[in-house]
Motif scaffolding. Structure first.
Motif, mmCIF file in Angstrom:
data_model
loop_
_atom_site.group_PDB
_atom_site.id
_atom_site.type_symbol
_atom_site.label_atom_id
_atom_site.label_comp_id
_atom_site.label_asym_id
_atom_site.label_seq_id
_atom_site.Cartn_x
_atom_site.Cartn_y
_atom_site.Cartn_z
ATOM 1 N N ARG A 152 0.826 -1.196 0.000
ATOM 2 C CA ARG A 152 0.000 0.000 0.000
ATOM 3 C C ARG A 152 0.871 1.262 0.000
ATOM 4 N N VAL A 153 0.395 2.263 -0.722
ATOM 5 C CA VAL A 153 1.060 3.562 -0.792
ATOM 6 C C VAL A 153 0.143 4.581 -0.128
ATOM 7 N N LEU A 154 0.669 5.274 0.870
ATOM 8 C CA LEU A 154 -0.119 6.275 1.596
ATOM 9 C C LEU A 154 0.184 7.657 1.028
ATOM 10 N N VAL A 155 -0.847 8.358 0.598
ATOM 11 C CA VAL A 155 -0.718 9.718 0.067
ATOM 12 C C VAL A 155 -1.245 10.689 1.132
ATOM 13 N N VAL A 156 -0.360 11.571 1.633
ATOM 14 C CA VAL A 156 -0.728 12.459 2.733
ATOM 15 C C VAL A 156 -0.847 13.883 2.209
ATOM 16 N N SER A 157 -2.071 14.425 2.254
ATOM 17 C CA SER A 157 -2.320 15.807 1.810
ATOM 18 C C SER A 157 -3.634 16.284 2.401
ATOM 19 N N ASP A 158 -3.673 17.578 2.769
ATOM 20 C CA ASP A 158 -4.936 18.140 3.255
ATOM 21 C C ASP A 158 -5.698 18.847 2.143
ATOM 22 N N ASP A 159 -5.184 18.752 0.917
ATOM 23 C CA ASP A 159 -5.881 19.267 -0.262
ATOM 24 C C ASP A 159 -6.738 18.117 -0.810
ATOM 25 N N GLY A 214 -7.617 13.439 -4.062
ATOM 26 C CA GLY A 214 -8.538 12.537 -4.738
ATOM 27 C C GLY A 214 -8.122 12.272 -6.171
ATOM 28 N N GLU A 215 -7.640 13.314 -6.828
ATOM 29 C CA GLU A 215 -7.171 13.154 -8.208
ATOM 30 C C GLU A 215 -5.959 12.234 -8.262
ATOM 31 N N VAL A 216 -5.043 12.395 -7.305
ATOM 32 C CA VAL A 216 -3.838 11.559 -7.258
ATOM 33 C C VAL A 216 -4.211 10.101 -6.983
ATOM 34 N N LEU A 217 -5.075 9.866 -6.010
ATOM 35 C CA LEU A 217 -5.462 8.494 -5.676
ATOM 36 C C LEU A 217 -6.160 7.819 -6.857
ATOM 37 N N ALA A 218 -7.023 8.553 -7.530
ATOM 38 C CA ALA A 218 -7.730 7.980 -8.682
ATOM 39 C C ALA A 218 -6.759 7.697 -9.818
ATOM 40 N N GLY A 219 -5.854 8.636 -10.081
ATOM 41 C CA GLY A 219 -4.907 8.463 -11.177
ATOM 42 C C GLY A 219 -3.948 7.316 -10.949
ATOM 43 N N LEU A 220 -3.412 7.198 -9.731
ATOM 44 C CA LEU A 220 -2.498 6.092 -9.428
ATOM 45 C C LEU A 220 -3.247 4.763 -9.426
ATOM 46 N N GLY A 221 -4.492 4.777 -8.936
ATOM 47 C CA GLY A 221 -5.289 3.551 -8.951
ATOM 48 C C GLY A 221 -5.563 3.078 -10.366
#
Length: 652
Positions: free
Chosen positions: A6-13, A18-25
């Motif tokens: 699992r890769v954890l993406v940490v951001s309060d934006d 959401g765009e990053v998680l969707a794109g990497l997924g």
């Protein structure tokens, strides 16, 4: 079986995240995904740390440099440092806006960061490939992979070893069962230095060198060397590298016997420090800080201090102040970490000896990780390291025909520790706590806590307990230690690690399972219900304090000596031994602490102790005493030999 990563993406934006998680997924669905990458998010520093602590499958963390946190300056940098302090094996990438941010991050957390992405360059396929390559590099096993490759090439063997890949065994009516028992791959992989593509342990420049470099990074060392004859040989190699004949060495008397052998081989002048003792349970603990600091102060000429941490019973030194005191006097610190090689991979077990500043650390990787027996590592952080001299001493002790399966197991053990060590150790620690509670619930057996184990003189020394080593007080059970071990083995198919007169010790590892815990608890519960009359164990006599050295241990060991009986014709301690200089290391086991070392003077307390053991404790093994028609004899220097030794002058 595909692993989970699992890769954890940490951001309060939230929108950007959401765009990053969707794109990497989406990239994970479209591209080859051999490591099973999936992606999840966290919005705050605290949430990110909670996920890293709770999820052992997290392998990589991406931190948005724009992360905001009320009351915190540079929260992204603080999070990066916290993550690596907590789980140093994780890969960490920072998501930047510009190069100015990169300079700031490198200034404040360069040690923690593995790479960078630019926030606005949303090349998700590119990012995914880089993250996949990062995991491929971390999980690589260069030597093991090359060994498998060679075996699959099915080359005809016209070189050693003589079994020729198992062909001498296969089909034999006499020994064919050994071929079936060991397995074809194990035998085909048992090769020799005649195969250049597998590199040389004695002069590694290829896949062994690559594997050792990965191990150094994993364990936090400048250099790491694979050892195929255990920590025993590793300790001797370090001694011969750091010490010359007559050089002063400070050592715990409770060190492993290989350390005492290293004293003989190096010709060093040892200053033996008495370990602390818990007489109630027969537990020998660390040397007190007061004793260590006094010895460091009293011996400014000392070159080396060696300590064992943790001990066989799981007692760990508070190493950092001891290392600092030694380094202030120019003394190199060697830590025998044979029983603690997994500590780097869980925050509850750290700091490791390397993290505390030790110059050299030896580990028995086979004891608590997944390497084969005899497989170990030597880790070096000494800024004055002489690699050439070390290599010469290493090659003096290493076989020119190392067992390649052992080297492969070290490669694999390191990979497992990095990729899933945290998760496995988290399970082990939970099982250890569960087993403690289950054993205590029997009402008869009790797991000793740190307060029970600590000798009085080290109670204020910051000693900690490795929770994976469980020492059980058996005095309420009615069983002697020998009887209990026999009952567990014969009736319940359970083998324990060791015992004293009133305890047994269990070792939990990353291989401990809930099923094993359940079976052990059931066995202990059944034995507790037998309600035997309370057994008063016969304690061993207290080990005497160190007397004194009369010459260098090496000088005494290499003399022929004369052999005198331990007991006289009347069965009493032989008074002819008083004042004589011992030639051998004499170690009653248990407890495994030398009562005499070569060069040591035999006094009345030592002679009485050995005689009492020999007469009353038939289950005690007496290592170092020579046998003579069933009676023990002690090898001591003759008067002529002693007078001819130059080193006797050093000791007055």
């Amino acid at each position: 079986m595909t692993p989970v990563s699992r890769v954890l993406v940490v951001s309060d934006d939230a929108k950007w995240q959401g765009e990053v998680l969707a794109g990497l997924g989406a990239a994970a669905m479209q591209l080859e995904n051999p490591f099973g990458l999936s992606f999840l998010g966290a919005a705050r520093l605290g949430e990110a740390m909670e996920r890293v602590a709770a999820d052992g499958e997290i392998q990589i963390v991406l931190v948005d440099k724009q992360l905001g946190e009320e009351g915190l300056a540079q929260p992204a940098v603080q999070l990066a440092n916290r993550i690596i302090a907590f789980r140093p094996e994780l890969s960490l990438y920072i998501l930047l806006v510009d190069d100015d941010q990169k300079l700031l991050v490198e200034e404040m957390a360069s040690h923690a960061v593995d790479g960078y992405f630019y926030r606005e360059e949303l090349d998700f396929s590119g990012w995914f490939r880089i993250l996949t390559a990062e995991l491929a590099e971390k999980s690589a096993t260069p030597f093991y992979d090359r060994l498998k490759q060679y075996v699959r090439m099915a080359k005809d063997s016209w070189h050693t070893p003589g079994h020729s890949g198992g062909d001498s065994l296969k089909g034999s009516p006499w020994v064919g069962d050994f071929y079936e028992f060991v397995g074809e791959n194990m035998l085909r992989a048992d090769l020799s230095v005649s195969v250049p593509m597998l590199d040389s342990l004695l002069h590694p420049t290829g896949v062994i060198a690559e594997s050792q470099a990965l191990a150094a990074k994993a364990f936090g060392a400048r250099k790491t060397y694979f050892a195929t004859n255990g920590t025993s040989t590793s300790n001797k190699v370090i001694f011969q590298t750091l010490l010359t004949p007559g050089a002063t060495l400070l050592l715990d008397r409770n060190c492993h016997k290989s350390v005492h052998h290293g004293v003989i081989l190096s010709g060093a002048r040892p200053v033996y420090l008495d370990s602390s003792i818990n007489p109630k349970y027969g537990i020998f603990g660390p040397v007190s800080k007061a004793t260590l600091f006094a010895a460091i102060q009293a011996h400014p000429e000392a070159r080396v201090l060696i300590l064992t941490s943790c001990t066989y019973d799981g007692l760990r030194y508070d190493l950092e102040p001891i290392v600092e005191a030694a380094h202030a006097r120019g003394i190199k610190v060697v830590v025998d970490e044979a029983w603690y090689g997994f500590a780097r991979f869980h925050p509850e077990l750290r700091p490791t000896a390397l993290e505390a500043g030790a110059d050299y650390v030896t580990q028995s990787t086979h004891k608590v990780l997944s390497a084969f027996s005899q497989a170990g590592m030597i880790h070096v952080n000494d800024p004055d390291f002489d690699e050439h001299l070390f290599r010469e001493n290493f090659n003096m002790h290493a076989s020119t025909s190392p067992q390649y399966n052992l080297i492969a197991s070290l490669d694999v053990a390191r990979k497992q520790a990095v990729m899933e060590g945290y998760r496995l150790l988290e399970r082990t620690l939970r099982l250890a706590q569960e087993l403690r509670q289950k054993i205590d619930s029997t009402g008869v057996f009790r797991v000793l806590e740190l307060e029970d184990l600590l000798p009085e003189e080290v109670r204020e020394d910051g000693i900690r307990l490795d929770p994976t080593k469980l020492t059980i007080d058996i005095t309420g059970s009615g069983f002697s230690a020998d009887e209990l071990q026999q009952a567990l083995f014969e009736r319940y198919n359970i083998q324990v690690e060791k015992s004293t007169f009133s305890t047994v010790t269990l070792l939990l590892t990353i291989g401990t399972t809930r099923s094993k815990v359940s079976r052990l608890h059931d066995a202990m519960l059944r034995l507790a219900k037998e309600k035997r009359p309370r057994h008063t164990p016969r304690r061993l006599p207290e080990i005497p304090h160190f007397s004194r050295l009369a010459c260098l241990p090496r000088d005494a060991f290499y003399e022929e000596g004369e052999r005198l009986p331990l007991l006289d014709d009347e069965g009493r301690p032989n008074s002819e031994l008083l004042g004589r200089v011992c030639c051998d290391q004499i170690v009653p086991y248990p407890p495994g602490i030398p009562v005499l070392v070569p060069g040591q003077v035999i006094d009345e307390s030592i002679l009485s102790y050995l005689a009492r053991l020999q007469k009353a404790q038939k289950t005690i093994e007496m290592h170092g005493l020579a046998g003579n028609s069933g009676d023990y004899v002690v090898r001591v220097l003759s008067s002529v030999e002693f007078l001819q030794l130059p080193s006797r002058i050093l000791f007055g």
